[in-house]
Design a protein around this motif. Structure first.
Motif, mmCIF file in Angstrom:
data_model
loop_
_atom_site.group_PDB
_atom_site.id
_atom_site.type_symbol
_atom_site.label_atom_id
_atom_site.label_comp_id
_atom_site.label_asym_id
_atom_site.label_seq_id
_atom_site.Cartn_x
_atom_site.Cartn_y
_atom_site.Cartn_z
ATOM 1 N N ARG A 166 57.452 -39.563 -43.741
ATOM 2 C CA ARG A 166 57.676 -38.937 -42.423
ATOM 3 C C ARG A 166 58.433 -37.704 -42.355
ATOM 4 N N ASP A 170 53.496 -57.718 -36.529
ATOM 5 C CA ASP A 170 54.143 -56.595 -37.055
ATOM 6 C C ASP A 170 53.573 -56.736 -38.657
ATOM 7 N N GLU A 213 65.982 -46.435 -41.429
ATOM 8 C CA GLU A 213 64.717 -45.842 -42.403
ATOM 9 C C GLU A 213 65.388 -44.501 -42.433
ATOM 10 N N ASP A 261 67.437 -54.438 -38.843
ATOM 11 C CA ASP A 261 66.376 -53.265 -38.646
ATOM 12 C C ASP A 261 66.060 -53.667 -37.044
ATOM 13 N N HIS A 304 58.274 -47.459 -31.093
ATOM 14 C CA HIS A 304 59.554 -47.410 -31.172
ATOM 15 C C HIS A 304 59.565 -46.754 -32.656
ATOM 16 N N ASP A 305 58.642 -46.463 -33.302
ATOM 17 C CA ASP A 305 58.751 -46.076 -34.831
ATOM 18 C C ASP A 305 58.142 -44.477 -34.910
ATOM 19 N N HIS A 312 57.985 -60.887 -42.934
ATOM 20 C CA HIS A 312 59.122 -61.235 -43.547
ATOM 21 C C HIS A 312 59.982 -61.953 -42.419
HETATM 22 O O1 ISL Z 1 58.225 -46.115 -39.499
HETATM 23 C C1 ISL Z 1 57.588 -46.509 -40.557
HETATM 24 C C2 ISL Z 1 58.338 -45.838 -41.901
HETATM 25 O O2 ISL Z 1 57.948 -44.654 -41.941
HETATM 26 C C3 ISL Z 1 56.530 -47.251 -41.038
HETATM 27 O O3 ISL Z 1 56.079 -47.460 -42.106
HETATM 28 C C4 ISL Z 1 57.029 -48.746 -40.267
HETATM 29 O O4 ISL Z 1 57.875 -49.148 -41.002
HETATM 30 C C5 ISL Z 1 55.711 -49.380 -40.388
HETATM 31 O O5 ISL Z 1 54.766 -49.038 -39.574
HETATM 32 C C6 ISL Z 1 55.806 -50.937 -39.950
HETATM 33 O O6 ISL Z 1 56.695 -50.913 -38.820
HETATM 34 C C7 ISL Z 1 57.022 -52.385 -38.317
HETATM 35 O O7 ISL Z 1 57.844 -53.108 -39.393
HETATM 36 C C8 ISL Z 1 58.930 -52.676 -39.835
HETATM 37 C C9 ISL Z 1 59.913 -52.034 -38.679
HETATM 38 O O8 ISL Z 1 61.021 -51.303 -39.055
HETATM 39 C C10 ISL Z 1 59.166 -51.397 -37.612
HETATM 40 O O9 ISL Z 1 60.101 -51.302 -36.470
HETATM 41 C C11 ISL Z 1 57.868 -52.196 -37.106
HETATM 42 O O10 ISL Z 1 57.085 -51.580 -35.929
HETATM 43 C C12 ISL Z 1 59.522 -53.926 -40.277
HETATM 44 O O11 ISL Z 1 59.607 -54.946 -39.590
#
Ligand code: ISL
Length: 567
Positions: free
Chosen positions: A302, A206, A396, A60, A337-338, A103
């Protein structure tokens, strides 16, 4: 430095993999970031937040950590990181690290030990459970709960060797740590102290509101057409969440000479809970990342897009402004970044891109709270023209697509259209430094394609141009640094129901700011409910030339925004 000074800081998020590649392997790295410190300093930001650079199998993109005390060779070395800390400090900037402790990676030695046998001393460091009574382990439906992973499929992975399942809210390579176990917490705090002693100035935590789970692990109603459903009510802001964060504060942040900046990323957090998390008296975290405003334009996930009304977006931000007004503190962000690119999502990435990018910045930075600039947003970078599933790299996106194809229930071309709007990969294309072949990001082949519009949208074209999106961000940062009303002022929304104009007033006993912005491609005339004293107030910032706002009836050109000030 007074303790409250951190409230004047502006944070810039670097996603290292996509920022700058110094060694030509196609992946950004720490030496690349070092080569851009001048750029960050020119922008004027106070804090740099680095998405994870720790050792990781990169399932990830680094949010799966296998060694918390080392840098992944892909990004460089610990010595490079020490150098970055020193160079940023020399420029009066701070470094905030990402802290991913809900995690670990399944390749972390803690998990390797935990997995080695039921009697291992670290077995209880993770969430191991027997199959559902009456079911055969590993068979469909035998999972201990029917919770669905954020990255598709169940949250439980079967381990044949020890005959139990382990919990992973995210990918199967991201097993959840068991925060109920005191040794886990002690190990995390020790690691955090190690980083602070090394000179880092804070943490972005996170999914830190997922660390306390409902120990009963109940089932949830499944999604239509699926055996699984979102288990979030059983692990979001769970029973011991506040206790754990207060303990972390005592064990790690208390008694340090400098302010340690802390922001908890908290999906599904409510305003009420956020007030508790950020109440300075309670000593938990400075602020949280909430998800209200980035959840309005889609359904359950999303890739299920819904139209967004401006009134709803304004109301979402306003609720948080009001909710955290007396106690607590907001973080302000359009993207990270998400999330897809802000200007494509909330603005206009066509004819009015430059004006829209500036207006989005003005509105965000002048709310009350700490603004976060996601790399490239200061240039008005846009979504990419992704078309085929092969264009994507994000776990994702890829898992969702694979599950949809396997399930056979989703219209795949429609899904690809949704992904072309909302995939996390839009934020992850390489930073656009210049108009050259790979946007100046790498001399090699980038790990994900550069957006072809880099020939027009790039840093080289903007840093010295006073009319650029970059220069506009610089001015907003300067305004925050020089005018206390930006940090301290109260917030009063104007015309909340209006579907095209976003307007509000910020107020301290000494000064007032008024922001009025047109969120549309058509000009608009509007009478704002303000007194005559605003008639010819000083214009402190505008995004279009020759702004001449006369209040209370104001005409705004497409995507025009103005900021007025009076004493
Ligand atoms: O982007 C998402 C799914 O649609 C969010 O649920 C995202 O996973 C959530 O905001 C948590 O994000 C963080 O933890 C994740 C990681 O993949 C993301 O990049 C991080 O910002 C797991 O560590």
């Amino acid at each position: 430095m007074v303790d409250q000074d951190w409230r004047r800081w502006v944070v810039y998020q670097v996603y290292p993999r996509s920022f700058a590649d110094a060694n030509g392997d196609g992946v950004g790295d720490l030496r690349g970031i070092l080569s851009k410190v001048d750029y960050l300093s020119k922008l004027g930001v106070d804090v740099v937040w680095l998405s994870p650079v720790y050792r990781s199998p990169m399932d990830d993109n680094g949010y799966d950590i296998s060694d918390y005390r080392d840098v992944d060779p892909l990004f460089g070395t610990l010595a490079d990181l020490d150098e970055l800390i020193a160079v940023l400090h020399a420029r009066d900037m701070k470094l905030v690290m990402d802290l991913v402790v809900n995690h670990t990676s399944d390749e972390h030695p803690w998990f390797q030990a935990s997995k080695s046998g039921k009697d291992d001393p670290k077995r209880d460091w993770y969430w191991w459970r027997d199959p559902r009574p009456g079911h055969v382990g590993g068979a469909p439906g035998a999972e201990p709960t029917n919770w669905e992973s954020y990255f598709s499929g169940p949250t439980w992975e079967w381990d044949e060797a020890t005959g139990q399942y382990y919990l992973h809210l995210f990918s199967r390579k991201q097993p959840d740590l068991n925060w109920e176990n005191r040794q886990v917490r002690a190990a995390v705090y020790e690691m955090m102290n190690w980083w602070l002693d090394r000179g880092v100035d804070g943490f972005r935590m996170d999914v830190i509101n997922m660390i306390s789970k409902n120990l009963a692990l109940p089932d949830v109603p499944p999604r239509p057409g699926s055996p699984y459903g979102p288990g979030n009510r059983h692990f979001i802001c769970g029973p011991r969440n506040h206790e754990f964060l207060a303990e972390m504060h005592r064990e790690v942040f208390a008694g340090r000479e400098r302010h340690i900046l802390t922001v908890g990323e908290m999906p599904d957090v409510t305003v009420e809970d956020a007030r508790l998390f950020t109440d300075p008296e309670r000593r938990e975290v400075d602020m949280v990342f909430q998800f209200g405003h980035v959840s309005l334009d889609h359904g359950a996930h999303r890739f299920d897009p819904k139209p967004l009304k401006l009134s709803a977006l304004k109301a979402s931000l306003a609720d948080w402004q009001t909710g955290l007004a007396g106690t607590g503190w907001n973080s302000l962000y359009w993207g990270n970044h998400d999330q897809p690119r802000a200007v494509s999502r909330f603005g206009d990435d066509g004819a009015h891109r430059v004006a829209a990018a500036k207006t989005l910045a003005t509105v965000l930075h002048l709310h009350r709270g700490t603004p976060y600039i996601y790399q490239g947003d200061e240039l008005g970078m846009t979504n990419s023209p992704f078309a085929a599933i092969e264009d994507y790299r994000d776990i994702e996106t890829l898992n969702f697509h694979a599950a949809a194809v396997a399930g056979g229930t989703v219209d795949v071309p429609e899904l690809l259209q949704a992904m072309a709007r909302t995939s996390r990969d839009h934020a992850r294309t390489p930073m656009q430094w210049d108009a050259s072949d790979q946007a100046g990001f790498t001399t090699g082949k980038p790990w994900i394609a550069v957006n072809p519009n880099h020939v027009e949208i790039n840093a080289a074209a903007q840093v010295d141009d006073p009319d650029s999106v970059f220069a506009h961000h610089r001015r907003l940062i300067d305004l925050r640094h020089t005018d206390p009303v930006v940090t301290d002022g109260s917030f009063e929304p104007l015309v909340p129901e209006h579907e095209q104009v976003w307007a509000f007033v910020r107020r301290t006993p000494d000064a007032e700011l008024l922001v009025a912005a047109n969120f549309g491609a058509d000009p608009i005339e509007i009478t704002l409910p303000v007194d005559e004293g605003w008639c010819r107030a000083e214009v402190v910032l505008a995004n279009l030339p020759d702004a001449d706002p006369v209040l209370p009836t104001i005409t705004l050109r497409p995507w025009e925004s103005v900021v007025l000030r009076r004493r």
